[in-house]
Motif scaffolding. Structure first.
Motif, PDB file in Angstrom:
ATOM      1  N   ALA A   1       5.939 -15.842   8.961  1.00 14.35           N
ATOM      2  CA  ALA A   1       5.093 -15.046   8.066  1.00 14.35           C
ATOM      3  C   ALA A   1       3.727 -15.712   7.899  1.00 14.35           C
ATOM      4  O   ALA A   1       2.691 -15.031   7.905  1.00 14.35           O
ATOM      5  CB  ALA A   1       5.773 -14.858   6.717  1.00 14.35           C
ATOM      6  N   LEU A   2       3.716 -17.034   7.772  1.00 15.41           N
ATOM      7  CA  LEU A   2       2.447 -17.752   7.668  1.00 15.41           C
ATOM      8  C   LEU A   2       1.650 -17.608   8.959  1.00 15.41           C
ATOM      9  O   LEU A   2       0.443 -17.345   8.923  1.00 15.41           O
ATOM     10  CB  LEU A   2       2.699 -19.221   7.334  1.00 15.41           C
ATOM     11  N   HIS A   3       2.309 -17.756  10.094  1.00 14.82           N
ATOM     12  CA  HIS A   3       1.628 -17.581  11.383  1.00 14.82           C
ATOM     13  C   HIS A   3       1.001 -16.186  11.473  1.00 14.82           C
ATOM     14  O   HIS A   3      -0.178 -16.046  11.848  1.00 14.82           O
ATOM     15  CB  HIS A   3       2.611 -17.790  12.536  1.00 14.82           C
ATOM     16  N   ARG A   4       1.760 -15.161  11.135  1.00 17.15           N
ATOM     17  CA  ARG A   4       1.237 -13.789  11.201  1.00 17.15           C
ATOM     18  C   ARG A   4       0.063 -13.591  10.253  1.00 17.15           C
ATOM     19  O   ARG A   4      -0.918 -12.926  10.582  1.00 17.15           O
ATOM     20  CB  ARG A   4       2.348 -12.787  10.884  1.00 17.15           C
ATOM     21  N   THR A   5       0.158 -14.183   9.058  1.00 14.32           N
ATOM     22  CA  THR A   5      -0.923 -14.082   8.083  1.00 14.32           C
ATOM     23  C   THR A   5      -2.187 -14.738   8.615  1.00 14.32           C
ATOM     24  O   THR A   5      -3.287 -14.178   8.516  1.00 14.32           O
ATOM     25  CB  THR A   5      -0.493 -14.734   6.748  1.00 14.32           C
ATOM     26  N   LEU A   6      -2.046 -15.917   9.211  1.00 18.46           N
ATOM     27  CA  LEU A   6      -3.199 -16.644   9.746  1.00 18.46           C
ATOM     28  C   LEU A   6      -3.832 -15.946  10.941  1.00 18.46           C
ATOM     29  O   LEU A   6      -5.044 -16.036  11.145  1.00 18.46           O
ATOM     30  CB  LEU A   6      -2.771 -18.062  10.153  1.00 18.46           C
ATOM     31  N   THR A   7      -3.038 -15.269  11.746  1.00 20.48           N
ATOM     32  CA  THR A   7      -3.560 -14.707  13.003  1.00 20.48           C
ATOM     33  C   THR A   7      -3.949 -13.229  12.918  1.00 20.48           C
ATOM     34  O   THR A   7      -4.727 -12.773  13.748  1.00 20.48           O
ATOM     35  CB  THR A   7      -2.553 -14.897  14.154  1.00 20.48           C
ATOM     36  N   THR A   8      -3.424 -12.504  11.936  1.00 17.86           N
ATOM     37  CA  THR A   8      -3.747 -11.075  11.849  1.00 17.86           C
ATOM     38  C   THR A   8      -4.783 -10.749  10.788  1.00 17.86           C
ATOM     39  O   THR A   8      -5.375  -9.670  10.827  1.00 17.86           O
ATOM     40  CB  THR A   8      -2.497 -10.234  11.539  1.00 17.86           C
ATOM     41  N   GLY A   9      -4.972 -11.664   9.824  1.00 18.83           N
ATOM     42  CA  GLY A   9      -5.903 -11.377   8.738  1.00 18.83           C
ATOM     43  C   GLY A   9      -5.324 -10.472   7.670  1.00 18.83           C
ATOM     44  O   GLY A   9      -6.032 -10.025   6.773  1.00 18.83           O
ATOM     45  N   ARG A  10      -4.031 -10.196   7.745  1.00 24.90           N
ATOM     46  CA  ARG A  10      -3.300  -9.403   6.743  1.00 24.90           C
ATOM     47  C   ARG A  10      -2.118 -10.229   6.260  1.00 24.90           C
ATOM     48  O   ARG A  10      -1.476 -10.915   7.060  1.00 24.90           O
ATOM     49  CB  ARG A  10      -2.772  -8.100   7.359  1.00 24.90           C
ATOM     50  N   CYS A  11      -1.824 -10.167   4.972  1.00 25.48           N
ATOM     51  CA  CYS A  11      -0.713 -10.946   4.419  1.00 25.48           C
ATOM     52  C   CYS A  11       0.628 -10.395   4.878  1.00 25.48           C
ATOM     53  O   CYS A  11       0.921  -9.214   4.706  1.00 25.48           O
ATOM     54  CB  CYS A  11      -0.757 -10.946   2.902  1.00 25.48           C
ATOM     55  N   THR A  12       1.424 -11.285   5.460  1.00 20.64           N
ATOM     56  CA  THR A  12       2.799 -10.975   5.836  1.00 20.64           C
ATOM     57  C   THR A  12       3.711 -11.846   4.993  1.00 20.64           C
ATOM     58  O   THR A  12       3.487 -13.053   4.880  1.00 20.64           O
ATOM     59  CB  THR A  12       3.048 -11.267   7.330  1.00 20.64           C
ATOM     60  N   TYR A  13       4.707 -11.229   4.399  1.00 24.32           N
ATOM     61  CA  TYR A  13       5.663 -11.938   3.542  1.00 24.32           C
ATOM     62  C   TYR A  13       7.070 -11.745   4.085  1.00 24.32           C
ATOM     63  O   TYR A  13       7.326 -10.854   4.898  1.00 24.32           O
ATOM     64  CB  TYR A  13       5.606 -11.394   2.107  1.00 24.32           C
ATOM     65  N   TRP A  14       7.995 -12.583   3.591  1.00 21.31           N
ATOM     66  CA  TRP A  14       9.415 -12.423   3.873  1.00 21.31           C
ATOM     67  C   TRP A  14      10.052 -11.825   2.629  1.00 21.31           C
ATOM     68  O   TRP A  14       9.933 -12.372   1.531  1.00 21.31           O
ATOM     69  CB  TRP A  14      10.072 -13.756   4.214  1.00 21.31           C
ATOM     70  N   SER A  15      10.699 -10.678   2.789  1.00 15.92           N
ATOM     71  CA  SER A  15      11.389 -10.040   1.669  1.00 15.92           C
ATOM     72  C   SER A  15      12.771 -10.652   1.526  1.00 15.92           C
ATOM     73  O   SER A  15      13.617 -10.496   2.409  1.00 15.92           O
ATOM     74  CB  SER A  15      11.506  -8.535   1.898  1.00 15.92           C
ATOM     75  N   ARG A  16      13.000 -11.342   0.413  1.00 13.90           N
ATOM     76  CA  ARG A  16      14.304 -11.952   0.175  1.00 13.90           C
ATOM     77  C   ARG A  16      15.366 -10.893  -0.079  1.00 13.90           C
ATOM     78  O   ARG A  16      16.518 -11.081   0.281  1.00 13.90           O
ATOM     79  CB  ARG A  16      14.224 -12.916  -1.009  1.00 13.90           C
ATOM     80  N   SER A  17      14.996  -9.755  -0.656  1.00  9.64           N
ATOM     81  CA  SER A  17      15.985  -8.704  -0.930  1.00  9.64           C
ATOM     82  C   SER A  17      16.325  -7.892   0.316  1.00  9.64           C
ATOM     83  O   SER A  17      17.479  -7.567   0.549  1.00  9.64           O
ATOM     84  CB  SER A  17      15.487  -7.778  -2.047  1.00  9.64           C
ATOM     85  N   ARG A  18      15.324  -7.579   1.125  1.00 12.03           N
ATOM     86  CA  ARG A  18      15.557  -6.768   2.329  1.00 12.03           C
ATOM     87  C   ARG A  18      15.836  -7.608   3.571  1.00 12.03           C
ATOM     88  O   ARG A  18      16.207  -7.070   4.613  1.00 12.03           O
ATOM     89  CB  ARG A  18      14.361  -5.846   2.583  1.00 12.03           C
ATOM     90  N   GLN A  19      15.571  -8.920   3.474  1.00 12.62           N
ATOM     91  CA  GLN A  19      15.779  -9.828   4.604  1.00 12.62           C
ATOM     92  C   GLN A  19      14.986  -9.394   5.834  1.00 12.62           C
ATOM     93  O   GLN A  19      15.507  -9.319   6.947  1.00 12.62           O
ATOM     94  CB  GLN A  19      17.273  -9.944   4.940  1.00 12.62           C
ATOM     95  N   GLU A  20      13.688  -9.102   5.597  1.00 12.20           N
ATOM     96  CA  GLU A  20      12.812  -8.714   6.696  1.00 12.20           C
ATOM     97  C   GLU A  20      11.362  -9.026   6.331  1.00 12.20           C
ATOM     98  O   GLU A  20      11.030  -9.201   5.157  1.00 12.20           O
ATOM     99  CB  GLU A  20      12.966  -7.232   7.025  1.00 12.20           C
TER     100      GLU A  20
END
Length: 121
Positions: free
Chosen positions: A48-67
């Protein structure tokens, strides 16, 4: 997501510094870049951190949905990343963003304005 850290394209020099919880996650605080307003708290793993750094959009991990989820993909309330920093212990992430629309899933601008607790005297 399993208890071990999944393969990621995150820079190994950054990854080795991170102090993750038992699930491989770090808290990620989203803050409005120009006003300092604290918007929300999400969770990131290495990918998620890698995606956030490389796409310019925040990517998170959903603990409830596991995705993974990219803030704004379904709501339109996008977070455009302006900067990303680790705290001094490398166990929390601060993402300064330009928030478009509400940050909170309730529709509020921030997740931290609806339930302000009273202070003792």
């Amino acid at each position: 997501m399993t208890s071990s850290v999944p393969a990621s394209s995150l820079d190994p020099a950054v990854a080795e510094r991170l102090k993750r919880d038992a699930r491989g996650l770090l808290p990620a605080i989203a803050q409005q870049y120009d006003t300092g307003e604290v918007l929300m708290l999400g969770w990131m793993d290495d990918e998620a951190l890698h995606r956030t750094l490389t796409t310019g959009r925040c990517t998170y991990w959903s603990r409830s949905r596991q995705e993974y989820w990219v803030k704004g993909d379904t709501s339109g309330h996008v977070q455009h990343v302006k900067s990303v920093a680790l705290d001094c212990d490398a166990d929390a992430i601060l993402v300064k963003v330009d928030q478009i629309g509400a940050a909170c899933h309730t529709g509020d601008r921030t997740c931290f304005d609806a339930d302000v607790l009273p202070l003792g005297k």
